[in-house]
Design a protein around this motif. Structure first.
Motif, short mmCIF file in Angstrom:
data_model
loop_
_atom_site.label_atom_id
_atom_site.label_comp_id
_atom_site.label_asym_id
_atom_site.label_seq_id
_atom_site.Cartn_x
_atom_site.Cartn_y
_atom_site.Cartn_z
N ALA A 106 27.87 50.82 -53.13
CA ALA A 106 27.50 51.92 -54.03
C ALA A 106 28.00 51.64 -55.45
O ALA A 106 27.29 51.89 -56.43
CB ALA A 106 28.06 53.24 -53.51
N TRP A 107 29.22 51.12 -55.57
CA TRP A 107 29.75 50.81 -56.90
C TRP A 107 28.91 49.74 -57.57
O TRP A 107 28.59 49.85 -58.76
CB TRP A 107 31.21 50.37 -56.82
CG TRP A 107 31.72 49.96 -58.16
CD1 TRP A 107 32.12 50.77 -59.18
CD2 TRP A 107 31.84 48.62 -58.64
NE1 TRP A 107 32.50 50.01 -60.26
CE2 TRP A 107 32.34 48.69 -59.96
CE3 TRP A 107 31.59 47.37 -58.08
CZ2 TRP A 107 32.58 47.55 -60.72
CZ3 TRP A 107 31.83 46.25 -58.84
CH2 TRP A 107 32.32 46.34 -60.15
N ALA A 158 25.64 51.32 -58.68
CA ALA A 158 25.87 52.21 -59.81
C ALA A 158 26.10 51.41 -61.09
O ALA A 158 25.57 51.73 -62.16
CB ALA A 158 27.06 53.13 -59.53
N LEU A 161 20.69 52.31 -48.70
CA LEU A 161 21.95 51.57 -48.61
C LEU A 161 22.73 51.96 -47.36
O LEU A 161 23.29 51.11 -46.69
CB LEU A 161 22.78 51.84 -49.86
CG LEU A 161 24.02 51.00 -50.06
CD1 LEU A 161 23.66 49.53 -50.16
CD2 LEU A 161 24.75 51.45 -51.31
N MET A 174 20.85 57.40 -57.49
CA MET A 174 21.72 57.07 -56.36
C MET A 174 21.44 57.97 -55.15
O MET A 174 21.31 57.49 -54.03
CB MET A 174 23.19 57.18 -56.76
CG MET A 174 23.65 56.14 -57.75
SD MET A 174 23.62 54.45 -57.14
CE MET A 174 25.01 54.48 -56.03
N VAL A 224 18.73 55.20 -53.76
CA VAL A 224 19.61 54.11 -53.34
C VAL A 224 20.37 54.43 -52.07
O VAL A 224 20.35 53.66 -51.11
CB VAL A 224 20.57 53.74 -54.49
CG1 VAL A 224 21.57 52.70 -54.03
CG2 VAL A 224 19.79 53.26 -55.70
N MET A 225 21.10 55.53 -52.05
CA MET A 225 22.01 55.79 -50.93
C MET A 225 21.33 55.91 -49.57
O MET A 225 21.87 55.40 -48.59
CB MET A 225 22.89 57.01 -51.22
CG MET A 225 23.86 56.79 -52.37
SD MET A 225 24.83 55.26 -52.29
CE MET A 225 25.86 55.58 -50.89
N MET A 233 30.37 50.48 -47.81
CA MET A 233 29.55 51.48 -48.50
C MET A 233 30.09 51.72 -49.91
O MET A 233 29.31 51.82 -50.87
CB MET A 233 29.54 52.78 -47.71
CG MET A 233 28.61 53.82 -48.28
SD MET A 233 26.88 53.38 -48.17
CE MET A 233 26.60 53.69 -46.46
N THR A 234 31.40 51.79 -50.06
CA THR A 234 32.00 52.01 -51.38
C THR A 234 31.68 50.85 -52.31
O THR A 234 31.26 51.07 -53.46
CB THR A 234 33.52 52.18 -51.24
OG1 THR A 234 33.77 53.31 -50.40
CG2 THR A 234 34.18 52.39 -52.59
N THR A 290 26.61 58.92 -44.21
CA THR A 290 27.03 59.70 -45.37
C THR A 290 25.89 60.47 -45.93
O THR A 290 24.76 60.20 -45.73
CB THR A 290 27.61 58.79 -46.47
OG1 THR A 290 26.62 57.83 -46.83
CG2 THR A 290 28.87 58.13 -46.01
#
Length: 93
Positions: free
Chosen positions: A15-16, A19, A62, A54, A58-59, A11-12, A93
């Motif tokens: 997401a990066w 972004a 994602l 985001m 997106v999130m 996920m990190t 999350t």
């Protein structure tokens, strides 16, 4: 690597990457317009658009993709450890 850690890392990273892509797109499309603003103004506009995109677009998607990916892989616990079923569920999350 335990499944919750794998999900968090995936996920990190995802997401990066998203972004980064959003910031690059904003700079490519509006870089000349943003150049007229002071640095704090540019940062405010880019971070505002980034967070809005985001959080709202997106999130949610994602998180679903990463959780499905993590849930599809084999879940194995180290020898001798007692893993509760809740430990194997994807992290939301």
């Amino acid at each position: 690597m335990s499944p919750p850690v794998r999900v968090r890392l995936a996920m990190t990273l995802a997401a990066w990457l998203v972004a980064f892509a959003v910031v690059m797109l904003l700079l490519a499309l509006f870089g000349d317009l943003l150049a007229a603003l002071p640095m704090a103004g540019r940062a405010a506009v880019i971070s505002g658009v980034l967070v809005t995109v985001m959080v709202n677009l997106v999130m949610p998607r994602l998180a679903g993709l990463v959780n499905r990916w993590a849930a599809s892989g084999p879940v194995t616990a180290p020898a001798g450890s007692a893993t509760e079923p809740s430990d194997r569920e994807p992290v939301h999350t």
